[in-house]
Write a protein that holds these residues in place. Sequence first.
Motif, PDB file in Angstrom:
ATOM      1  N   LEU A 182     -47.931 -51.317  22.904  1.00 39.11           N
ATOM      2  CA  LEU A 182     -46.470 -51.626  22.087  1.00 39.11           C
ATOM      3  C   LEU A 182     -45.222 -50.692  22.693  1.00 39.11           C
ATOM      4  N   ARG A 183     -45.701 -49.476  23.282  1.00 40.79           N
ATOM      5  CA  ARG A 183     -44.715 -48.914  24.156  1.00 40.79           C
ATOM      6  C   ARG A 183     -44.199 -49.499  25.715  1.00 40.79           C
ATOM      7  N   THR A 184     -44.906 -50.874  25.832  1.00 40.91           N
ATOM      8  CA  THR A 184     -44.371 -51.509  26.943  1.00 40.91           C
ATOM      9  C   THR A 184     -43.506 -52.506  26.675  1.00 40.91           C
ATOM     10  N   SER A 185     -43.253 -52.788  25.340  1.00 43.30           N
ATOM     11  CA  SER A 185     -42.262 -53.811  24.763  1.00 43.30           C
ATOM     12  C   SER A 185     -40.882 -53.169  24.834  1.00 43.30           C
ATOM     13  N   ASP A 186     -39.764 -54.226  24.977  1.00 46.67           N
ATOM     14  CA  ASP A 186     -38.436 -53.780  24.625  1.00 46.67           C
ATOM     15  C   ASP A 186     -38.135 -53.273  23.446  1.00 46.67           C
ATOM     16  N   GLU A 187     -39.083 -53.905  22.329  1.00 47.96           N
ATOM     17  CA  GLU A 187     -38.731 -53.617  21.001  1.00 47.96           C
ATOM     18  C   GLU A 187     -39.933 -54.043  20.255  1.00 47.96           C
ATOM     19  N   ALA A 188     -40.704 -52.804  19.623  1.00 50.68           N
ATOM     20  CA  ALA A 188     -42.181 -53.151  19.045  1.00 50.68           C
ATOM     21  C   ALA A 188     -41.900 -52.461  17.513  1.00 50.68           C
ATOM     22  N   ARG A 189     -42.922 -52.709  16.703  1.00 51.40           N
ATOM     23  CA  ARG A 189     -43.025 -52.187  15.492  1.00 51.40           C
ATOM     24  C   ARG A 189     -44.405 -52.109  14.842  1.00 51.40           C
ATOM     25  N   ILE A 190     -44.559 -51.135  14.392  1.00 55.45           N
ATOM     26  CA  ILE A 190     -46.034 -50.857  13.540  1.00 55.45           C
ATOM     27  C   ILE A 190     -45.585 -51.140  12.086  1.00 55.45           C
ATOM     28  N   VAL A 191     -46.363 -51.929  11.416  1.00 51.04           N
ATOM     29  CA  VAL A 191     -46.380 -52.391   9.896  1.00 51.04           C
ATOM     30  C   VAL A 191     -47.529 -52.138   9.348  1.00 51.04           C
ATOM     31  N   ASN A 192     -47.444 -50.759   8.778  1.00 53.81           N
ATOM     32  CA  ASN A 192     -48.715 -50.465   7.592  1.00 53.81           C
ATOM     33  C   ASN A 192     -48.559 -50.672   6.356  1.00 53.81           C
ATOM     34  N   LEU A 193     -49.805 -51.344   5.713  1.00 50.67           N
ATOM     35  CA  LEU A 193     -49.738 -51.962   4.674  1.00 50.67           C
ATOM     36  C   LEU A 193     -50.290 -50.699   3.554  1.00 50.67           C
ATOM     37  N   SER A 194     -49.182 -50.029   2.701  1.00 51.07           N
ATOM     38  CA  SER A 194     -49.906 -49.148   1.758  1.00 51.07           C
ATOM     39  C   SER A 194     -49.983 -49.942   0.605  1.00 51.07           C
ATOM     40  N   SER A 195     -49.314 -49.617  -0.608  1.00 48.98           N
ATOM     41  CA  SER A 195     -49.524 -50.325  -1.898  1.00 48.98           C
ATOM     42  C   SER A 195     -48.687 -49.706  -2.947  1.00 48.98           C
ATOM     43  N   ILE A 196     -48.766 -50.407  -4.221  1.00 48.48           N
ATOM     44  CA  ILE A 196     -48.060 -49.610  -5.309  1.00 48.48           C
ATOM     45  C   ILE A 196     -48.539 -48.541  -5.406  1.00 48.48           C
ATOM     46  N   TYR A 197     -50.246 -48.425  -5.190  1.00 49.09           N
ATOM     47  CA  TYR A 197     -50.851 -47.544  -5.578  1.00 49.09           C
ATOM     48  C   TYR A 197     -50.698 -46.255  -4.238  1.00 49.09           C
ATOM     49  N   GLY A 198     -49.753 -46.547  -3.571  1.00 49.11           N
ATOM     50  CA  GLY A 198     -49.534 -45.554  -2.710  1.00 49.11           C
ATOM     51  C   GLY A 198     -48.293 -44.621  -3.039  1.00 49.11           C
ATOM     52  N   ILE A 199     -47.763 -45.054  -4.343  1.00 52.13           N
ATOM     53  CA  ILE A 199     -46.634 -44.621  -4.716  1.00 52.13           C
ATOM     54  C   ILE A 199     -47.005 -44.080  -6.392  1.00 52.13           C
ATOM     55  N   ILE A 200     -47.733 -44.683  -7.019  1.00 57.23           N
ATOM     56  CA  ILE A 200     -48.315 -44.190  -8.477  1.00 57.23           C
ATOM     57  C   ILE A 200     -49.807 -44.282  -8.249  1.00 57.23           C
ATOM     58  N   THR A 201     -50.176 -43.464  -9.187  1.00 52.36           N
ATOM     59  CA  THR A 201     -51.811 -43.323  -9.149  1.00 52.36           C
ATOM     60  C   THR A 201     -52.444 -43.460 -10.596  1.00 52.36           C
ATOM     61  N   PRO A 202     -52.852 -44.611 -10.808  1.00 56.98           N
ATOM     62  CA  PRO A 202     -53.463 -44.916 -11.991  1.00 56.98           C
ATOM     63  C   PRO A 202     -55.072 -44.350 -12.010  1.00 56.98           C
ATOM     64  N   PRO A 203     -55.483 -44.093 -13.294  1.00 56.49           N
ATOM     65  CA  PRO A 203     -56.936 -43.638 -13.471  1.00 56.49           C
ATOM     66  C   PRO A 203     -57.945 -44.808 -12.813  1.00 56.49           C
ATOM     67  N   GLY A 204     -58.911 -44.420 -12.344  1.00 54.60           N
ATOM     68  CA  GLY A 204     -60.123 -45.448 -11.919  1.00 54.60           C
ATOM     69  C   GLY A 204     -59.618 -45.809 -10.419  1.00 54.60           C
ATOM     70  N   GLN A 205     -58.764 -45.247  -9.645  1.00 58.49           N
ATOM     71  CA  GLN A 205     -58.319 -45.863  -8.369  1.00 58.49           C
ATOM     72  C   GLN A 205     -58.021 -44.351  -7.600  1.00 58.49           C
ATOM     73  N   THR A 206     -59.080 -43.580  -7.626  1.00 58.55           N
ATOM     74  CA  THR A 206     -58.890 -42.269  -6.862  1.00 58.55           C
ATOM     75  C   THR A 206     -59.009 -42.635  -5.423  1.00 58.55           C
ATOM     76  N   ALA A 207     -60.294 -43.309  -4.914  1.00 58.22           N
ATOM     77  CA  ALA A 207     -60.456 -43.739  -3.615  1.00 58.22           C
ATOM     78  C   ALA A 207     -59.362 -44.608  -2.936  1.00 58.22           C
ATOM     79  N   TYR A 208     -59.001 -45.664  -3.952  1.00 63.17           N
ATOM     80  CA  TYR A 208     -57.877 -46.671  -3.222  1.00 63.17           C
ATOM     81  C   TYR A 208     -56.623 -45.780  -3.050  1.00 63.17           C
TER      82      TYR A 208
END
Length: 269
Positions: free
Chosen positions: A128-154
Motif C-alpha cells: 500500500l505504501r508504494t501507491s500514490d494514494e492508498a486506503r485501509i478500510v476496516n469493517l467494525s460494526s454497530i456493535y463496535g459502538i454499542i454493546t448488547p448482552p449476548g455479544q461479548t465476543a463479537y
Amino acid sequence: MDLGNRVAVITGAGNGIGRALALALAGRGCHLALVDIDGEAAADTARAAQHLDVRATAHRVDVADRAAVRALPRQVDAAHKRVDLLVNNAGVALGGSFEQVDEDDFDWLLEINFGGVVRMTRAFLPLLRTSDEARIVNLSSIYGIITPPGQTAYAASKFAVRGFSHALRHELQGSCVGVSVVHPGGVATAIARNARMPRHATPEQIERGRRQVQRLLRMPPERAADIIARGIQQRRARILVGSDAVTAAWLERLAPVGYWDVLKRLLGR
C-alpha cells in the motif's frame, strides 16, 4: 479518491457485504483481488465482477492462517502489480452470554474478526505504501459502538477493530495511506444464520436467538456497499451504514453509560 484502475483486496468477498462491495467497486472501475475461506464463492464473485470489465482474481485464504496471509501479497502483486485498497471485511458471529460461550469459541472469533484485520494490514501495508494514494478500510460494526448482552465476543472484536483503526490512522498521518473504519448496522446477510451458538443450547434456543437477530438485519447488502464505496471515494475516516448505526452512535455519545436503558425501551416497543 478516484477508484478507476485501482486495485482492491477484499476479504470475505464470497458473500454478503464483501461480495456486494466488490461489485460496487468494480462498477467504479476498480480491479479486484477477492479473498475468502470459500474459494468457490470468491471465484463466483470474481466472475460476476469480470462482467463489469475489470480484472478480478480469487484467492482461497483463511485470514486466521498466518502463513497463508503472509504469502498472499506476493500472489496479488504477481497478478495485479499493485495494491491501492485493502478492505478487511471477513468476519464471523458467535451467540450466547459470556458464561455460555466456551474459551475455544471465543478465541476462534477473535482470531478471525480482529486477528485477521491485524494480519492482513501487516501483510499488505508495504505494498500500500508504494501507491500514490492508498486506503485501509476496516469493517467494525454497530456493535463496535454499542454493546448488547449476548455479544461479548463479537463486541470485543469489533471494538478492537475500531481502536486499532483509529490508532493506525494517527500513525499513518502524512503518508499516502488513509484509514477508514466502517460501522454497519443491520445488513441482511447470512451472518446470523451462520453464527456459532453455545454448545449446550437447545435447538429451540438456537432458533429463537437467530430469529431475534435476523429481524434486525434489514438493509440490502447492495445498499450498504454503495454507502461504503461512496465513503471510500470521499476519504471518510468513519463510515456509518444505516439509520440504526447513526442513531446508535448519537445515543452512545449522549449517554455513554445509560444508552442501553433507552434502547431496551425502544426495542421493547
